[in-house]
Design a protein around this motif. Structure first.
Motif, PDB file in Angstrom:
ATOM      1  N   THR A 265      11.178  -5.998   1.612  1.00 34.69           N
ATOM      2  CA  THR A 265      12.416  -5.402   1.119  1.00 34.69           C
ATOM      3  C   THR A 265      12.199  -3.999   0.585  1.00 34.69           C
ATOM      4  O   THR A 265      11.111  -3.640   0.130  1.00 34.69           O
ATOM      5  CB  THR A 265      13.013  -6.269  -0.006  1.00 34.69           C
ATOM      6  OG1 THR A 265      12.052  -6.376  -1.065  1.00 34.69           O
ATOM      7  CG2 THR A 265      13.347  -7.653   0.504  1.00 34.69           C
ATOM      8  N   LEU A 266      13.236  -3.185   0.662  1.00 31.21           N
ATOM      9  CA  LEU A 266      13.286  -1.884   0.001  1.00 31.21           C
ATOM     10  C   LEU A 266      12.145  -0.956   0.391  1.00 31.21           C
ATOM     11  O   LEU A 266      11.641  -0.189  -0.428  1.00 31.21           O
ATOM     12  CB  LEU A 266      13.319  -2.077  -1.524  1.00 31.21           C
ATOM     13  CG  LEU A 266      14.443  -2.976  -2.054  1.00 31.21           C
ATOM     14  CD1 LEU A 266      14.303  -3.202  -3.542  1.00 31.21           C
ATOM     15  CD2 LEU A 266      15.805  -2.363  -1.726  1.00 31.21           C
ATOM     16  N   GLY A 267      11.717  -1.028   1.650  1.00 33.93           N
ATOM     17  CA  GLY A 267      10.717  -0.088   2.146  1.00 33.93           C
ATOM     18  C   GLY A 267       9.284  -0.382   1.776  1.00 33.93           C
ATOM     19  O   GLY A 267       8.394   0.448   2.007  1.00 33.93           O
ATOM     20  N   GLN A 268       9.021  -1.573   1.220  1.00 30.16           N
ATOM     21  CA  GLN A 268       7.666  -1.914   0.786  1.00 30.16           C
ATOM     22  C   GLN A 268       6.816  -2.362   1.978  1.00 30.16           C
ATOM     23  O   GLN A 268       7.224  -3.234   2.733  1.00 30.16           O
ATOM     24  CB  GLN A 268       7.717  -3.039  -0.247  1.00 30.16           C
ATOM     25  CG  GLN A 268       8.560  -2.717  -1.471  1.00 30.16           C
ATOM     26  CD  GLN A 268       8.769  -3.920  -2.362  1.00 30.16           C
ATOM     27  OE1 GLN A 268       7.908  -4.770  -2.480  1.00 30.16           O
ATOM     28  NE2 GLN A 268       9.938  -3.986  -2.998  1.00 30.16           N
TER      29      GLN A 268
ATOM     30  N   TRP B 117       7.892   3.740  -9.308  1.00 31.36           N
ATOM     31  CA  TRP B 117       8.616   2.482  -9.308  1.00 31.36           C
ATOM     32  C   TRP B 117       7.722   1.373  -8.758  1.00 31.36           C
ATOM     33  O   TRP B 117       6.676   1.623  -8.142  1.00 31.36           O
ATOM     34  CB  TRP B 117       9.845   2.588  -8.404  1.00 31.36           C
ATOM     35  CG  TRP B 117      10.976   3.404  -8.930  1.00 31.36           C
ATOM     36  CD1 TRP B 117      11.010   4.124 -10.095  1.00 31.36           C
ATOM     37  CD2 TRP B 117      12.243   3.593  -8.299  1.00 31.36           C
ATOM     38  NE1 TRP B 117      12.218   4.749 -10.225  1.00 31.36           N
ATOM     39  CE2 TRP B 117      12.998   4.440  -9.139  1.00 31.36           C
ATOM     40  CE3 TRP B 117      12.807   3.131  -7.111  1.00 31.36           C
ATOM     41  CZ2 TRP B 117      14.300   4.823  -8.813  1.00 31.36           C
ATOM     42  CZ3 TRP B 117      14.103   3.517  -6.790  1.00 31.36           C
ATOM     43  CH2 TRP B 117      14.842   4.355  -7.630  1.00 31.36           C
ATOM     44  N   LEU B 118       8.181   0.157  -8.941  1.00 31.60           N
ATOM     45  CA  LEU B 118       7.555  -1.002  -8.316  1.00 31.60           C
ATOM     46  C   LEU B 118       7.744  -0.926  -6.799  1.00 31.60           C
ATOM     47  O   LEU B 118       8.779  -0.484  -6.329  1.00 31.60           O
ATOM     48  CB  LEU B 118       8.231  -2.272  -8.845  1.00 31.60           C
ATOM     49  CG  LEU B 118       7.694  -3.627  -8.374  1.00 31.60           C
ATOM     50  CD1 LEU B 118       6.365  -3.915  -9.048  1.00 31.60           C
ATOM     51  CD2 LEU B 118       8.713  -4.716  -8.708  1.00 31.60           C
ATOM     52  N   GLY B 119       6.720  -1.330  -6.039  1.00 32.78           N
ATOM     53  CA  GLY B 119       6.927  -1.426  -4.602  1.00 32.78           C
ATOM     54  C   GLY B 119       6.118  -0.465  -3.757  1.00 32.78           C
ATOM     55  O   GLY B 119       6.595  -0.020  -2.710  1.00 32.78           O
ATOM     56  N   GLY B 120       4.900  -0.111  -4.184  1.00 32.82           N
ATOM     57  CA  GLY B 120       4.032   0.728  -3.384  1.00 32.82           C
ATOM     58  C   GLY B 120       4.012   2.189  -3.774  1.00 32.82           C
ATOM     59  O   GLY B 120       3.202   2.965  -3.259  1.00 32.82           O
TER      60      GLY B 120
ATOM     61  N   PHE C 205       0.774  -1.238   0.000  1.00 29.96           N
ATOM     62  CA  PHE C 205       0.000   0.000   0.000  1.00 29.96           C
ATOM     63  C   PHE C 205       0.805   1.289   0.000  1.00 29.96           C
ATOM     64  O   PHE C 205       0.275   2.357  -0.284  1.00 29.96           O
ATOM     65  CB  PHE C 205      -1.006   0.006   1.158  1.00 29.96           C
ATOM     66  CG  PHE C 205      -0.403  -0.194   2.517  1.00 29.96           C
ATOM     67  CD1 PHE C 205       0.209   0.847   3.204  1.00 29.96           C
ATOM     68  CD2 PHE C 205      -0.480  -1.435   3.146  1.00 29.96           C
ATOM     69  CE1 PHE C 205       0.747   0.675   4.463  1.00 29.96           C
ATOM     70  CE2 PHE C 205       0.052  -1.626   4.424  1.00 29.96           C
ATOM     71  CZ  PHE C 205       0.663  -0.573   5.076  1.00 29.96           C
ATOM     72  N   THR C 206       2.079   1.245   0.332  1.00 25.52           N
ATOM     73  CA  THR C 206       2.931   2.418   0.190  1.00 25.52           C
ATOM     74  C   THR C 206       4.384   1.987   0.306  1.00 25.52           C
ATOM     75  O   THR C 206       4.687   0.803   0.478  1.00 25.52           O
ATOM     76  CB  THR C 206       2.624   3.505   1.233  1.00 25.52           C
ATOM     77  OG1 THR C 206       3.280   4.729   0.855  1.00 25.52           O
ATOM     78  CG2 THR C 206       3.077   3.117   2.627  1.00 25.52           C
ATOM     79  N   ASN C 207       5.290   2.951   0.210  1.00 18.86           N
ATOM     80  CA  ASN C 207       6.717   2.690   0.376  1.00 18.86           C
ATOM     81  C   ASN C 207       7.317   3.794   1.229  1.00 18.86           C
ATOM     82  O   ASN C 207       7.114   4.983   0.942  1.00 18.86           O
ATOM     83  CB  ASN C 207       7.423   2.622  -0.983  1.00 18.86           C
ATOM     84  CG  ASN C 207       8.806   2.008  -0.867  1.00 18.86           C
ATOM     85  OD1 ASN C 207       9.680   2.542  -0.193  1.00 18.86           O
ATOM     86  ND2 ASN C 207       9.009   0.880  -1.531  1.00 18.86           N
ATOM     87  N   ILE C 208       8.025   3.418   2.283  1.00 21.76           N
ATOM     88  CA  ILE C 208       8.567   4.413   3.199  1.00 21.76           C
ATOM     89  C   ILE C 208       9.678   5.247   2.560  1.00 21.76           C
ATOM     90  O   ILE C 208      10.067   6.287   3.095  1.00 21.76           O
ATOM     91  CB  ILE C 208       9.095   3.770   4.494  1.00 21.76           C
ATOM     92  CG1 ILE C 208      10.208   2.763   4.199  1.00 21.76           C
ATOM     93  CG2 ILE C 208       7.963   3.100   5.262  1.00 21.76           C
ATOM     94  CD1 ILE C 208      10.842   2.171   5.452  1.00 21.76           C
ATOM     95  N   ASN C 209      10.164   4.817   1.402  1.00 18.45           N
ATOM     96  CA  ASN C 209      11.214   5.559   0.704  1.00 18.45           C
ATOM     97  C   ASN C 209      10.662   6.454  -0.397  1.00 18.45           C
ATOM     98  O   ASN C 209      11.402   6.889  -1.285  1.00 18.45           O
ATOM     99  CB  ASN C 209      12.237   4.593   0.111  1.00 18.45           C
ATOM    100  CG  ASN C 209      12.951   3.774   1.164  1.00 18.45           C
ATOM    101  OD1 ASN C 209      13.327   4.307   2.214  1.00 18.45           O
ATOM    102  ND2 ASN C 209      13.126   2.487   0.920  1.00 18.45           N
ATOM    103  N   THR C 210       9.372   6.739  -0.351  1.00 23.34           N
ATOM    104  CA  THR C 210       8.759   7.559  -1.390  1.00 23.34           C
ATOM    105  C   THR C 210       9.470   8.905  -1.529  1.00 23.34           C
ATOM    106  O   THR C 210       9.688   9.612  -0.545  1.00 23.34           O
ATOM    107  CB  THR C 210       7.269   7.807  -1.082  1.00 23.34           C
ATOM    108  OG1 THR C 210       6.577   6.554  -1.091  1.00 23.34           O
ATOM    109  CG2 THR C 210       6.646   8.719  -2.124  1.00 23.34           C
ATOM    110  N   ALA C 211       9.828   9.227  -2.763  1.00 23.05           N
ATOM    111  CA  ALA C 211      10.469  10.499  -3.089  1.00 23.05           C
ATOM    112  C   ALA C 211      10.196  10.796  -4.561  1.00 23.05           C
ATOM    113  O   ALA C 211       9.991   9.872  -5.359  1.00 23.05           O
ATOM    114  CB  ALA C 211      11.973  10.432  -2.830  1.00 23.05           C
TER     115      ALA C 211
END
Length: 398
Positions: free
Chosen positions: A100-103, A378-381, A55-61
């Motif tokens: 992985t990767l903040g997902q 990107w892929l991953g939320g 549902f989201t990614n903590i590395n969103t930028a």
């Protein structure tokens, strides 16, 4: 003929962006109607993340999104962040975990996210009409001060002060996805950046078809296209290449370009020469087999054409093999198209929209949000975070 039903805001599309927009607008006291031709809301949410919704990614930028205007998404993403959505999820007691990767994924089911959004809409007094498609969509400029947008929904005539288009893109047509958003944009004179499949597997042909024997094999690689690279898993399929690294790089690929795969990520160019010194009796396939699945190691060694013990191979040939393994070129003949694409790149041109409100610059009261806009994550939320953020941006003003 009965008089039309009038709303402050009509939202076309009951996906993530549309439902978020509806809830925000409804809480402002707006009379809101959400319409979707599907018979249930959030269909793409339900199938995402293997049914658990990334549902989201903590590395969103902003730099993790593609658009003709690389600055467009900054405003919405900064005003509704990944943490804002996490806070909403937490308020509903939905358990989640980070992969992985903040997902971020639900521990249980993607349906929890849909139920949460529907509850938010219900609390805000939003009406939802499912399994119905609009027709005769028009704008009456003479009624601009009242409710200029008109349409039919079955036998009912509807009018609205604001119209929000949240119908997504054409990816995954079996879920009912269409290019309706683009039709609406063109109808009102907005430009559309040519839509194309993104986050999609590649197909291979010609001499590369021999890699089909590796169908089902995956390995940690670096996939590159031009100056862009991703390090994640690649998966060989019976049609070509897939896996997270491939889906990521596909969004940057154009027909005719090669995709470079580094099968030795993180290893120095002299690694094979070092293996010869440290383990002179082993063969190339054995050396590679310490890093990747045996089937892949054997195939790569066969294609390089260096047999026998490493001790019997000149350093220059090992250096050449290393160079190829670090940058093995594949020439995709295409992708698996919208049917297998997770999202759509391109869409309603950001040049015609306000980055703050998502409103069409020249058509008051007309908004486009979510996947239908020329913003692709990107892929991953990341694409869900864009849905939430763009929905909030429009809902705060529509």
């Amino acid at each position: 003929m009965s008089s039309p039903k009038t709303y402050d805001v009509i939202i076309l599309g009951a996906g993530g962006a549309g439902l978020m927009c509806a809830a925000v607008a409804g809480r402002r006291g707006r009379r809101v109607l959400v319409i979707d031709h599907a018979d249930q809301p959030g269909r793409k949410i339900l199938i995402s993340g293997g049914g658990r919704c990334n549902f989201t990614n903590i590395n969103t930028a902003p730099d993790r999104f593609l658009s003709a205007n690389r600055h467009f998404m900054k405003s919405a993403l900064s005003r509704y962040t990944a943490q804002d959505f996490i806070d909403l999820v937490n308020r509903y007691g939905i358990a989640w975990h980070e992969k992985t990767l903040g997902q971020l994924f639900c521990d249980q089911s993607a349906r929890q996210i849909v139920d949460m959004l529907m509850a938010e809409c219900a609390d805000a007094g939003v009406e939802v009409a499912l399994g119905k498609a609009v027709s005769e969509l028009a704008r009456d400029d003479s009624a601009s001060g009242e409710a200029p947008y008109s349409m039919r929904l079955g036998l009912d005539r509807l009018r609205a002060r604001s119209l929000v288009v949240a119908t997504g893109g054409p990816s995954i047509p079996k879920m009912g996805a269409t290019g309706f958003a683009y039709e609406v944009a063109r109808k009102f004179g907005l430009k559309v950046v040519e839509p194309r499949p993104a986050l999609v597997p590649f197909t291979l042909g010609g001499t590369q078809i021999l890699f089909r024997e590796l169908s089902g094999v995956s390995a940690d690689v670096i996939a590159s296209c031009g100056k862009t690279s991703f390090r994640e898993a690649a998966l060989f399929t019976h049609r070509g290449l897939s896996g997270p690294a491939i889906l990521q790089i596909s969004s940057y690929w154009q027909h005719g370009q090669d995709i470079a795969i580094d099968f030795l990520p993180g290893l120095p160019p002299e690694w094979l020469v070092e293996q010869k010194r440290d383990r002179p009796k082993i063969h190339m396939a054995t050396a590679l087999g310490s890093l990747m699945p045996d089937r892949l190691a054997t195939t790569l060694a066969d294609k390089i054409g260096l047999g026998g013990e490493l001790a019997n191979l000149p350093d220059r040939k090992l250096a050449g093999a290393s160079t190829r393994l670090h940058r093995w070129a594949f020439s995709p003949n295409g992708t698996e198209g919208f049917a297998k694409a997770e999202v759509t790149a391109g869409g309603v041109s950001t040049a015609d929209l306000s980055s703050k409100t998502m409103e069409a610059k020249k058509i008051p009261g007309l908004y486009f949000i979510g996947e239908g806009v020329d913003v692709t994550g990107w892929l991953g939320g990341y694409n869900f975070q864009w849905a939430w953020a763009s929905g909030v941006a429009a809902g705060a003003v529509a």
